[in-house]
Structures are given as structure tokens and as C-alpha cells.
Design a protein around this motif. Sequence first.
Motif, mmCIF file in Angstrom:
data_model
loop_
_atom_site.group_PDB
_atom_site.id
_atom_site.type_symbol
_atom_site.label_atom_id
_atom_site.label_comp_id
_atom_site.label_asym_id
_atom_site.label_seq_id
_atom_site.Cartn_x
_atom_site.Cartn_y
_atom_site.Cartn_z
ATOM 1 N N ALA A 286 51.343 47.955 17.848
ATOM 2 C CA ALA A 286 51.971 48.790 18.874
ATOM 3 C C ALA A 286 53.173 48.059 19.476
ATOM 4 O O ALA A 286 53.195 46.832 19.551
ATOM 5 C CB ALA A 286 50.952 49.121 19.961
ATOM 6 N N SER A 287 54.149 48.829 19.919
ATOM 7 C CA SER A 287 55.332 48.239 20.560
ATOM 8 C C SER A 287 54.981 47.856 21.998
ATOM 9 O O SER A 287 53.964 48.287 22.555
ATOM 10 C CB SER A 287 56.480 49.245 20.570
ATOM 11 O OG SER A 287 56.152 50.331 21.434
ATOM 12 N N THR A 288 55.849 47.050 22.601
ATOM 13 C CA THR A 288 55.659 46.659 24.006
ATOM 14 C C THR A 288 55.564 47.902 24.883
ATOM 15 O O THR A 288 54.719 47.987 25.774
ATOM 16 C CB THR A 288 56.830 45.761 24.463
ATOM 17 O OG1 THR A 288 56.922 44.647 23.580
ATOM 18 C CG2 THR A 288 56.619 45.264 25.881
ATOM 19 N N VAL B 13 50.849 49.831 32.838
ATOM 20 C CA VAL B 13 51.539 48.735 33.523
ATOM 21 C C VAL B 13 52.982 48.703 33.031
ATOM 22 O O VAL B 13 53.354 49.410 32.101
ATOM 23 C CB VAL B 13 50.854 47.362 33.261
ATOM 24 C CG1 VAL B 13 49.454 47.319 33.860
ATOM 25 C CG2 VAL B 13 50.806 47.026 31.781
ATOM 26 N N SER B 14 53.796 47.837 33.646
ATOM 27 C CA SER B 14 55.208 47.778 33.273
ATOM 28 C C SER B 14 55.398 47.010 31.962
ATOM 29 O O SER B 14 54.563 46.173 31.587
ATOM 30 C CB SER B 14 56.017 47.092 34.380
ATOM 31 O OG SER B 14 55.676 45.711 34.428
ATOM 32 N N GLU B 15 56.505 47.303 31.293
ATOM 33 C CA GLU B 15 56.825 46.566 30.068
ATOM 34 C C GLU B 15 57.037 45.089 30.357
ATOM 35 O O GLU B 15 56.692 44.229 29.546
ATOM 36 C CB GLU B 15 58.079 47.159 29.411
ATOM 37 C CG GLU B 15 57.827 48.493 28.733
ATOM 38 C CD GLU B 15 59.049 49.000 27.989
ATOM 39 O OE1 GLU B 15 59.610 48.227 27.165
ATOM 40 O OE2 GLU B 15 59.450 50.152 28.237
ATOM 41 N N ALA B 16 57.596 44.777 31.538
ATOM 42 C CA ALA B 16 57.816 43.370 31.915
ATOM 43 C C ALA B 16 56.484 42.624 31.985
ATOM 44 O O ALA B 16 56.384 41.475 31.533
ATOM 45 C CB ALA B 16 58.538 43.296 33.262
ATOM 46 N N ALA B 17 55.451 43.281 32.530
ATOM 47 C CA ALA B 17 54.129 42.646 32.622
ATOM 48 C C ALA B 17 53.569 42.400 31.224
ATOM 49 O O ALA B 17 52.991 41.335 30.946
ATOM 50 C CB ALA B 17 53.182 43.515 33.435
ATOM 51 N N LYS C 35 55.301 41.958 28.472
ATOM 52 C CA LYS C 35 56.063 40.865 27.862
ATOM 53 C C LYS C 35 55.546 39.510 28.329
ATOM 54 O O LYS C 35 55.473 38.559 27.536
ATOM 55 C CB LYS C 35 57.556 41.018 28.182
ATOM 56 C CG LYS C 35 58.216 42.127 27.378
ATOM 57 C CD LYS C 35 59.672 42.304 27.755
ATOM 58 C CE LYS C 35 60.301 43.442 26.950
ATOM 59 N NZ LYS C 35 61.660 43.760 27.395
ATOM 60 N N GLN C 36 55.163 39.417 29.606
ATOM 61 C CA GLN C 36 54.610 38.152 30.128
ATOM 62 C C GLN C 36 53.267 37.850 29.450
ATOM 63 O O GLN C 36 53.002 36.707 29.056
ATOM 64 C CB GLN C 36 54.427 38.231 31.651
ATOM 65 C CG GLN C 36 55.726 38.165 32.420
ATOM 66 C CD GLN C 36 55.505 38.254 33.923
ATOM 67 O OE1 GLN C 36 54.419 38.594 34.384
ATOM 68 N NE2 GLN C 36 56.539 37.947 34.687
ATOM 69 N N HIS C 37 52.421 38.865 29.335
ATOM 70 C CA HIS C 37 51.118 38.660 28.666
ATOM 71 C C HIS C 37 51.317 38.245 27.209
ATOM 72 O O HIS C 37 50.641 37.335 26.719
ATOM 73 C CB HIS C 37 50.275 39.937 28.735
ATOM 74 C CG HIS C 37 49.697 40.214 30.086
ATOM 75 N ND1 HIS C 37 48.869 39.338 30.752
ATOM 76 C CD2 HIS C 37 49.818 41.291 30.893
ATOM 77 C CE1 HIS C 37 48.510 39.855 31.908
ATOM 78 N NE2 HIS C 37 49.077 41.050 32.024
ATOM 79 N N LEU C 38 52.246 38.904 26.530
ATOM 80 C CA LEU C 38 52.501 38.568 25.132
ATOM 81 C C LEU C 38 53.015 37.138 24.996
ATOM 82 O O LEU C 38 52.613 36.405 24.078
ATOM 83 C CB LEU C 38 53.491 39.554 24.505
ATOM 84 C CG LEU C 38 52.944 40.956 24.193
ATOM 85 C CD1 LEU C 38 54.072 41.885 23.757
ATOM 86 C CD2 LEU C 38 51.858 40.907 23.127
ATOM 87 N N ALA C 39 53.891 36.726 25.917
ATOM 88 C CA ALA C 39 54.424 35.353 25.874
ATOM 89 C C ALA C 39 53.279 34.338 25.987
ATOM 90 O O ALA C 39 53.252 33.336 25.263
ATOM 91 C CB ALA C 39 55.445 35.149 26.989
ATOM 92 N N GLU D 256 54.593 50.964 23.993
ATOM 93 C CA GLU D 256 53.325 51.667 23.755
ATOM 94 C C GLU D 256 52.149 50.967 24.439
ATOM 95 O O GLU D 256 51.272 51.619 25.010
ATOM 96 C CB GLU D 256 53.061 51.763 22.242
ATOM 97 C CG GLU D 256 54.000 52.722 21.531
ATOM 98 C CD GLU D 256 53.944 52.579 20.015
ATOM 99 O OE1 GLU D 256 54.278 53.572 19.331
ATOM 100 O OE2 GLU D 256 53.578 51.493 19.513
ATOM 101 N N ILE D 257 52.163 49.640 24.417
ATOM 102 C CA ILE D 257 51.085 48.887 25.089
ATOM 103 C C ILE D 257 51.156 49.134 26.589
ATOM 104 O O ILE D 257 50.140 49.393 27.246
ATOM 105 C CB ILE D 257 51.190 47.377 24.786
ATOM 106 C CG1 ILE D 257 51.026 47.106 23.291
ATOM 107 C CG2 ILE D 257 50.143 46.590 25.576
ATOM 108 C CD1 ILE D 257 51.370 45.682 22.872
ATOM 109 N N ALA D 258 52.368 49.064 27.151
ATOM 110 C CA ALA D 258 52.548 49.276 28.594
ATOM 111 C C ALA D 258 52.059 50.665 28.992
ATOM 112 O O ALA D 258 51.364 50.831 30.002
ATOM 113 C CB ALA D 258 54.016 49.092 28.970
ATOM 114 N N ARG D 259 52.402 51.665 28.172
ATOM 115 C CA ARG D 259 51.980 53.034 28.486
ATOM 116 C C ARG D 259 50.455 53.160 28.428
ATOM 117 O O ARG D 259 49.844 53.754 29.299
ATOM 118 C CB ARG D 259 52.648 54.005 27.499
ATOM 119 C CG ARG D 259 52.484 55.473 27.919
ATOM 120 C CD ARG D 259 53.128 56.458 26.944
ATOM 121 N NE ARG D 259 54.473 56.083 26.571
ATOM 122 C CZ ARG D 259 54.871 55.892 25.308
ATOM 123 N NH1 ARG D 259 54.037 56.036 24.300
ATOM 124 N NH2 ARG D 259 56.119 55.550 25.040
ATOM 125 N N SER D 260 49.839 52.581 27.396
ATOM 126 C CA SER D 260 48.386 52.746 27.245
ATOM 127 C C SER D 260 47.605 52.007 28.338
ATOM 128 O O SER D 260 46.513 52.419 28.707
ATOM 129 C CB SER D 260 47.933 52.281 25.860
ATOM 130 O OG SER D 260 48.024 50.880 25.750
#
Length: 199
Positions: A141-143, A152-156, A158-162, A145-149
Motif C-alpha cells: 500500500a502507498s503512504t 491518520v496523516s501521511e506525515a505520521a 512517514k515517521q512510522h515507516l522511517a 492508502e495507509i494513512a487513509r486506512s
Amino acid sequence: MPTYLEVWRPEGAELIALDATRVTIGRAATNEVDLSADTKASRLHAALERLPAGWCIRDLSSRNGTFVNGVRVDRDRPLHPGDEIQVGNTRLVFRAERSAIDPGLTEEAERPPDLTPREREVLVALYRPAASTSGVFAEPASTREIARSLAVSEAAIKQHLARLYLKFGIDDGERRRLRLANEALRRGAITLADVRSAH
């Protein structure tokens, strides 16, 4: 050297040859390994089975459980020479010669890193395309799509993924999300059952 069990009784050790393909252990006199004096053993407590690759032990829904080297058996458990089995109050030792085709102990898989509940949710959402009816997993899933599911925000995300890239040792490069998804599955951080139950 034949394969046998050392059965330790109050009067000393009894040696029982394992020359059948299935050997039952329990308090009933009909068992090949009769533990009628052990009040903590169930009537039909456990069974040893010889498979092409070697012997394994299975607990037969006993009241007090079966233990191998101090660990409770909850599924078929392969036996290795010298393994100590505890059935009720009775100690048994599995004795066998290591065969020429036995490669020895299987190397333990690398364990997953410690994850927060939210990091696990991100991994499950990342892998969610694997739960598609086609059964073919091509892209995680894209950032977005994950944020939507996860609402939460895409920025959040991205932090989790990092943090997840760091924890799983995923260096910079192409297809980092795909590499992370595969590594999380390989190391047991998530399972396809987790993904399907969240679908």
C-alpha cells in the motif's frame, strides 16, 4: 545404537526400545510406556511417532501437559538425542544416534524487532494488498492508502515507516516499502492471517 526412552522411576531407569512407529505414554496399562504409578499423568497422556525425518512427540490433550526440555508441547515437537521429556511426575530421556542424513539443529530464524502496536498496524496496512482475492502481492500500500486506512496523516505514517526501516535494517534504495513488507513477513512480525483478519 537403537532408539529408546529412558524412563526414570523411583526404583531407577527403565530402558524402552522404540521399535514401533507409534508409542503411547500414560497411566493406563495399555500404553507402551505404562506410568500407572504416576498420579499426575493422564490415562492417555502423550504419543511418540516415527516420521521419515525422525521422531516427534505430541501431547494428547493431557490434564497436566507434556514438556520437552522444560517447554510445554502445544503441537507436534521433533525430538533430538538427549531431549528430556516430562510427563506428570515422570522424567523420560530420548536416546538416539544422530543419523548421517541428520543435518543437526535448524538455525533459528532472525526474530522481529520490538514493535509498538501502531507500528504493527502500519505493517498490516502496508501488506493489505496481499489479502486481495487474486492472491498475488505485487505492490504494498502507498503512504496515502495507509494513512487513509488508519485515519491518520501521511506525515505520521512517514515517521512510522522511517522508524520501521531502521528497525528492520532497510537501507535507502528502490522499493523500500516492498522490502519492508517482505522482511516483516519473513521475520514473523506480521502474518498473512493478521492481514486477512484486518481486511
